[in-house]
Each structure stands twice: as C-alpha cells, then as structure tokens.
Motif scaffolding. Structure first.
Motif: not given
Length: 277
Positions: A93-102, A245-259
């Motif tokens: 995920r965009s948040d460093d692949g956290p632990a078991p739910a990464g 504050e705003l995110p710095e790069d699209i690599s920090l982003c992930t899709v939740i659903n279509h919207d």
C-alpha cells in the motif's frame, strides 16, 4: 475539541511517539539481520514515524518486515533486500505496506499495484487534484452537515465491518481482512463528512492489533466509534482541514474504489474523491 475528534479517530492508540528514542547505537547493536539493521538506519534518518517498536518489528516475518520498510527506506535512498519470493507477491500500500496488512487487494479496480502503475500509471498529482486520462479526483475536506446526503448521520447508517475470525498470526488472512475493512472505512468516513480526518492504513493496522490484543473485537469497537462520530458530528463544528500539507508524489497514493483514491506518507492521510461520486 480537536483532540476529542483525533482521539476518537485513532482509538487512543499512540503511533510513533517513541520513535525518536530509537535512533541510537542500541538499536543497531540489537539488530541481527539485514532487515533489522535497515530498520535502525531508517529510524536514525528520521523516517521512523509509523514503524513499530524494534521489538514488535522483530516479531514480524521477513516478508512483512520488508513491506514495512519499503516506503520509508526508499525515501532516503536505501534499498530493501528481498527476503524471498513470497515478499514480492503482495503489492504494498501507499503507507509502507504496514505489517500484516501491507497491501490493498482491490480486484480488477486497482490492478496489480497501488503505486503509479495500473489505474494510476498515467495520473498526475497536482496539488489538491489527481488528474487521470478519463477521471479526476479532488482533495476531500470535512463537510458541514447541510452538504451530507439524507440519513448520513442516522443510526441506520452503519460502518458494518465483519468481525475478524481468523488467526492474528496469519499475516495473509489479516492483510485480506484489513484491506476489505479499510475499503469500507474510507467511503463511510467521507459519507459522514469526515474525509479529512481519516486514519492511514498503517494507523488502521496498528489499531486493529492494539484493540484485538486488548481482548476487544475490532469490528465492534469501530462500529461504536463510528456511532460516536456521527453523534458528535450532529452538534460539534469541525474544520474543513487541520493542516495545509499535501502529498508530494503520486507514488504515495492507492485506489480505494472507482471514485476514491487515498494518499499518505504514514503520518498524514489524504482522501481524493471523484466529483461524480
């Protein structure tokens, strides 16, 4: 008042409060593997926010440790060693692949990775907007109640998470469960007008383990907290945003659903929503 909102949102769990004390020789002295050494280096370089304590980090298997480190280590130019083929089969995920739910498994909608591949491969992050070839997403703020859909704050509007019935030591099962739960949590927070006060997936993951280890059902606690948020939202004013504050790069982003697209740098979460939603 702000403290009450944030306290409810993170369920009283403190994230990263002890990280500053980890950047010392003691951490490296106790590191027995390459990944543990990389953990110490990452924390020492100021990228420890959102990472677990050294003890908790060592309790994870190597593939989970690699997922944990992938984003923060990458921000300071450090490569994460491959702990084995299994570590590459789960997209971070965009948040460093956290632990078991990464990772975030979103069938078909998201593609294979939440990083700038698949649906986000041709998207651009432009301040408060994500622009894709056939769709755009706007940064979501907290909304006043007169802009919410009818019944958004009604008792019948439930979060509706299923209880976790597996083994918390089964990393893959936990990852799947939390991925699905997070996909429900984010849209529901947007629906009640709190899109700017959401937890990152790392915080969501940490809350799950802290709550479950305390003998409390995570889904039930989430539902209770969601109910309290709706009740408070009826009477308490809430700022549109609590920081600039705003995110710095699209690599920090992930899709939740279509919207909905979520971006985070572990410490801060941003929700972007399609105007057509």
């Amino acid at each position: 008042m702000r403290a009450r909102w944030l306290g409810l949102l993170v369920f009283g769990v403190c994230f990263g409060a002890t990280q500053a004390a980890l950047a010392d020789d003691a951490c490296m002295d106790g590191a027995k593997t390459e990944l543990e050494q990389l953990y110490c280096k990452t924390v020492a370089e100021g990228q420890g926010a959102g990472l677990p304590s050294p003890t908790d980090f060592k309790r994870n298997d190597p593939r989970v440790q690699a997922l944990l480190l992938r984003r923060p280590a990458g921000r300071i130019g450090l490569d994460v060693p491959d702990p084995g083929a299994s570590a590459t089969t789960e997209p971070p995920r965009s948040d460093d692949g956290p632990a078991p739910a990464g990772s975030q498994d979103i069938p078909a909608q998201q593609g294979d990775e939440p990083e700038p591949t698949g649906r986000l491969a041709e998207c651009r992050l432009e301040g408060q907007r994500i622009t894709c070839p056939q769709r755009r997403y706007e940064l979501m703020e907290n909304l006043p109640n007169n802009r919410l859909a009818d019944g958004a704050l009604a008792p019948e509007n439930r979060l509706g998470l299923s209880p976790f019935e597996g083994n918390r030591n089964d990393e893959e099962a936990v990852r799947r469960y939390l991925s699905d739960a997070y996909d429900r949590y984010i849209p529901n927070m947007v629906d009640i007008g709190l899109g700017a006060n959401t937890m990152s997936f790392t915080e969501f993951h940490n809350a799950f383990h802290t709550i479950e280890e305390g003998g409390v059902d995570f889904a039930r606690r989430m539902e209770r907290t969601f109910t309290l948020l709706k009740q408070d939202k009826k009477t308490l004013a809430v700022k549109a945003r609590y920081h600039d504050e705003l995110p710095e790069d699209i690599s920090l982003c992930t899709v939740i659903n279509h919207d909905i697209v979520v971006c985070d740098n572990v410490g801060t979460n941003w929700v972007f929503v399609s105007p057509s939603r």
